[in-house]
Design an enzyme around this catalytic site. Structure first.
Site, PDB file in Angstrom:
ATOM      1  N   GLY A 165      78.605  54.833  13.005  1.00  0.00           N
ATOM      2  CA  GLY A 165      77.244  53.654  12.618  1.00  0.00           C
ATOM      3  C   GLY A 165      76.307  54.087  12.477  1.00  0.00           C
ATOM      4  O   GLY A 165      75.307  55.341  12.540  1.00  0.00           O
ATOM      5  N   GLY A 167      75.535  54.895  16.090  1.00  0.00           N
ATOM      6  CA  GLY A 167      75.319  55.517  17.337  1.00  0.00           C
ATOM      7  C   GLY A 167      74.706  54.229  18.329  1.00  0.00           C
ATOM      8  O   GLY A 167      74.135  55.446  18.583  1.00  0.00           O
ATOM      9  N   ASP A 232      70.615  42.692  19.863  1.00  0.00           N
ATOM     10  CA  ASP A 232      69.381  42.552  20.249  1.00  0.00           C
ATOM     11  C   ASP A 232      69.166  44.464  19.069  1.00  0.00           C
ATOM     12  O   ASP A 232      68.397  44.771  18.910  1.00  0.00           O
ATOM     13  CB  ASP A 232      70.542  43.923  21.542  1.00  0.00           C
ATOM     14  CG  ASP A 232      69.620  42.085  22.213  1.00  0.00           C
ATOM     15  OD1 ASP A 232      69.886  41.417  22.315  1.00  0.00           O
ATOM     16  OD2 ASP A 232      69.721  42.258  23.680  1.00  0.00           O
ATOM     17  N   SER A 233      70.814  45.550  18.689  1.00  0.00           N
ATOM     18  CA  SER A 233      70.333  46.398  18.036  1.00  0.00           C
ATOM     19  C   SER A 233      70.162  46.369  16.925  1.00  0.00           C
ATOM     20  O   SER A 233      69.782  47.419  15.739  1.00  0.00           O
ATOM     21  CB  SER A 233      71.404  47.464  18.318  1.00  0.00           C
ATOM     22  OG  SER A 233      72.766  47.164  18.480  1.00  0.00           O
ATOM     23  N   GLU A 235      67.949  46.582  14.461  1.00  0.00           N
ATOM     24  CA  GLU A 235      67.908  47.392  13.390  1.00  0.00           C
ATOM     25  C   GLU A 235      68.209  48.318  13.206  1.00  0.00           C
ATOM     26  O   GLU A 235      68.520  49.595  12.015  1.00  0.00           O
ATOM     27  CB  GLU A 235      66.116  47.851  14.523  1.00  0.00           C
ATOM     28  CG  GLU A 235      65.615  46.593  14.346  1.00  0.00           C
ATOM     29  CD  GLU A 235      64.161  47.381  15.831  1.00  0.00           C
ATOM     30  OE1 GLU A 235      63.084  47.564  15.199  1.00  0.00           O
ATOM     31  OE2 GLU A 235      64.213  47.589  16.853  1.00  0.00           O
ATOM     32  N   GLU A 297      87.538  49.997  17.828  1.00  0.00           N
ATOM     33  CA  GLU A 297      86.342  50.658  18.185  1.00  0.00           C
ATOM     34  C   GLU A 297      86.681  52.289  17.519  1.00  0.00           C
ATOM     35  O   GLU A 297      87.070  53.462  18.476  1.00  0.00           O
ATOM     36  CB  GLU A 297      86.627  50.867  19.815  1.00  0.00           C
ATOM     37  CG  GLU A 297      85.921  49.712  20.418  1.00  0.00           C
ATOM     38  CD  GLU A 297      85.782  50.064  22.229  1.00  0.00           C
ATOM     39  OE1 GLU A 297      85.178  49.227  22.660  1.00  0.00           O
ATOM     40  OE2 GLU A 297      86.738  51.090  22.701  1.00  0.00           O
ATOM     41  N   LEU A 300      92.100  52.817  14.696  1.00  0.00           N
ATOM     42  CA  LEU A 300      92.911  52.822  14.522  1.00  0.00           C
ATOM     43  C   LEU A 300      92.623  52.953  12.210  1.00  0.00           C
ATOM     44  O   LEU A 300      93.095  52.939  12.126  1.00  0.00           O
ATOM     45  CB  LEU A 300      93.157  50.592  14.218  1.00  0.00           C
ATOM     46  CG  LEU A 300      93.638  50.583  14.911  1.00  0.00           C
ATOM     47  CD1 LEU A 300      93.712  49.072  15.233  1.00  0.00           C
ATOM     48  CD2 LEU A 300      95.031  51.300  15.952  1.00  0.00           C
ATOM     49  N   TYR A 507      74.046  39.011  31.201  1.00  0.00           N
ATOM     50  CA  TYR A 507      73.957  40.308  30.990  1.00  0.00           C
ATOM     51  C   TYR A 507      72.677  40.751  32.280  1.00  0.00           C
ATOM     52  O   TYR A 507      72.252  39.656  33.155  1.00  0.00           O
ATOM     53  CB  TYR A 507      72.274  40.138  30.141  1.00  0.00           C
ATOM     54  CG  TYR A 507      72.897  41.300  29.043  1.00  0.00           C
ATOM     55  CD1 TYR A 507      71.941  43.001  28.514  1.00  0.00           C
ATOM     56  CD2 TYR A 507      72.513  40.400  27.608  1.00  0.00           C
ATOM     57  CE1 TYR A 507      72.780  43.486  27.391  1.00  0.00           C
ATOM     58  CE2 TYR A 507      73.355  41.466  26.130  1.00  0.00           C
ATOM     59  CZ  TYR A 507      72.961  42.420  26.697  1.00  0.00           C
ATOM     60  OH  TYR A 507      73.602  42.878  25.208  1.00  0.00           O
TER      61      TYR A 507
END
Length: 592
Positions: A165, A167, A232-233, A235, A297, A300, A507
């Site tokens: 996707g 990465g 957070d990712s 973008e 992940e 499957l 976190y």
């Protein structure tokens, strides 16, 4: 439903959106040291872009207790050597009948990028070592039929498919197993990125799995709606990746986690396409096979699209912030807020060291008035209110909803905060704290150039376990660091990011200066594993939203019974008997 559907235009991706292969983020953005020896951010994309940050390097030197010399650059050897590709000519002959040559790549750098995510270990390896086994080529499908054809060809020719996707994972989830002798194909889904339809009457949308978060937000906003999912990712990560990792976003308090937002999912597996006729608000139809895909992940099948809930764009979006005398009082506030009120969309508490980090990231004052105002505020907080600058912490807030909802939440937040010694710190600090999430993601790769290695890891836990976990993990890392005689002091900090009735997500950020340290990436991983063991020993989860991948798979027997692990392995073998989705995450497909 069909008569009410809106069909948005395809997403257009501009040249200015090109991403870096070597570092996190956009190619036009990076931290750098200017001619005055101060840190600056190149580009124009973020609020901090083009600004000079004179406090950052002095603060880093003070915290790490080392002399970080910006003339002493740890030079990268990117791109490091990659192995020659394994070729399965029968598979290639099959797929090239339907997939054009311009959507197949054997380019070494593209292969390398598709063979890793963003753990410190992977980023260190691509610059200073060797990543090892990587995909043999990359293919870019543009339709569900093409994905199905890839799966059919892989099953017939004993080839491994690894969905890709954005990465952005931090679990080694994209890394190939070193002992994999079959041809490995990375299936890059990002050309399947359309919002297929929007149904505003029923507040749903069908979105292809390769759509990137920033494009989903922009595309939906044009029609006055949102998914509300902002990890957070956001973008760079994709809808398919969110499902595959069971993701959580910064505004989870209002919109829910990904499993709350997704109504239906379509997947291509080795036995064919898994799909249903029509989504419903809720139903009872036996075992819900859709749920197998959340957190799978890539083991499957390949997610091709999903139907998601929509929400109206908020009438009001406002920021806020509160400072507390210490972490304990800020934590007590959060606990009472959840018990007595509805938390705002985002509510995040940073400890003192992370609060200091935020202050160090402030640009040089743009006017003398700004400097005077800052000094006056600091005097009031520390002298008049008596806050200790080495203990005080900060809470950043995002309020979203109707005017009535936001006003009610603000009243509750500031009323409860006052009870715990909190002091309003203004909307501008809240807005800045929230927006910093995007720009500071680049700092890890910048610091590696100057012998500093750092990474984040996370957990979730009950309210009663949260403070002991924060205290004990930090202490354990500090003790282990000292025991090894490593340089200076480590950077160890925590923040509470998501709230639940029963607990929180935490976190941790950990980093250290590694000049003179043998194999610093391995040393870091060893210390992170020790921190993970401390988290588990104190009641924390293995992961709240990052997932397992390969980096945490060794801990699965500690959190799951033998029967549960067997069930997982049985499901994998039943749904993918030839292990063509053989990325090997969670040890699935490798004899478990």
């Amino acid at each position: 439903m069909e008569n009410n559907l809106i069909t948005p235009e395809p997403i257009a991706i501009g040249e200015d959106e090109r991403e870096s292969y070597e570092n996190w983020g956009f190619a036009d953005t990076a931290f750098a040291v200017n001619e005055r020896g101060n840190v600056t951010i190149l580009g124009t994309r973020y609020e901090l872009s083009g600004k000079e940050l004179p406090r950052l390097l002095p603060w880093i030197r003070e915290v790490l207790n080392v002399n970080v010399d910006t003339s002493d650059v740890f030079k990268s050897s990117y791109p490091t050597a990659v192995p020659a590709p394994v070729r399965n000519e029968d598979f290639l002959d099959h797929i090239t009948k339907t997939i054009t040559a311009d959507r197949i790549s054997f380019d070494d750098e593209i292969r390398l990028r598709h063979g890793h995510g963003h753990t410190q270990e992977e980023m260190f390896a691509i610059k200073y070592g060797r990543i090892g086994r990587i995909p043999d080529f990359v293919v870019y499908p543009i339709s569900e039929d093409e994905v199905a054809e890839l799966v059919t060809a892989a099953d017939a020719n004993n080839v491994v498919l690894i969905p890709f996707g954005g990465g952005t994972n931090v679990t080694d989830a994209l890394r190939c197993r070193e002992d994999e002798s079959r041809m490995v194909v990375s299936v890059d889904m990002r050309r399947m990125n359309r919002i297929r339809w929007i149904d505003k009457e029923n507040m749903m949308a069908c979105i292809e799995a390769g759509a990137v978060g920033r494009h989903i937000m922009q595309g939906l906003a044009r029609y006055g709606v949102t998914m509300g999912h902002e990890p957070d990712s956001v973008e760079f990560s994709t809808l398919g990746g969110w499902i595959a990792t069971n993701a959580s976003g910064m505004k989870k308090n209002k919109y829910g986690n990904i499993e709350d937002i997704v109504l239906d999912v379509t997947v291509v597996g080795s036995e064919g396409k898994l799909e249903r006729r029509k989504p419903s608000p809720r139903e009872s139809t036996g075992i819900d096979l859709r749920r197998l895909l959340f957190g799978s992940e890539g083991t499957l099948g390949i997610v091709t699209s999903a139907i998601v809930k929509l929400f109206p764009l908020p009438e009001v979006q406002e920021y806020g912030s509160v400072i507390f005398p210490n972490y304990e009082s800020g934590f007590a506030f959060m606990r009472d807020l959840v018990r007595e009120s509805t938390p705002p969309a985002s509510c995040r508490l940073v400890d003192n060291l992370q609060f200091q980090f935020g202050q160090a990231l402030k640009p040089a004052s743009e006017s003398s008035l700004d400097a005077l105002k800052g000094k006056a505020q600091k005097f009031f907080v520390t002298k008049v209110k008596g806050f200790d600058p080495y203990k005080m912490v900060a809470l950043t807030l995002v309020f979203e909803g109707t005017r009535h909802e936001v006003d009610g939440q603000k009243r509750d937040v500031y009323r409860i905060a006052k009870r715990h010694g909190g002091m309003k710190a203004g909307s501008e600090n809240g807005r800045r704290g929230y927006q910093l999430t995007y720009s500071i993601a680049y700092i890890r790769d910048f610091l590696m150039n100057y012998h500093i290695i750092a990474e984040s890891f996370e957990t979730s836990c009950s309210w009663s376990d949260a403070l002991p976990i924060c205290v004990n993990v930090k202490k354990r890392l500090l003790d282990e660091y000292a025991k090894r005689g490593l340089p200076g002091r480590p950077f160890v900090t925590s923040r509470i990011t998501q709230l639940y009735k029963t607990g929180v997500a935490i976190y941790f950020y950990f980093g250290f200066y590694f000049k003179g340290v043998d194999d610093p990436s391995h040393v870091y991983l060893e210390l992170e594993n020790i921190a993970r063991e401390e988290i588990l020993a104190n009641g924390g989860s293995l992961s709240h939203h990052h997932g397992v991948g390969k980096i945490r798979e060794q801990y699965l027997p500690e959190i799951m019974s033998e029967a549960m692990l067997k069930w997982k392995g049985d499901v994998k073998r039943a749904l993918d008997p030839n292990n063509i989705f053989g990325v090997g995450n969670q040890k699935l497909g490798r004899g478990c």
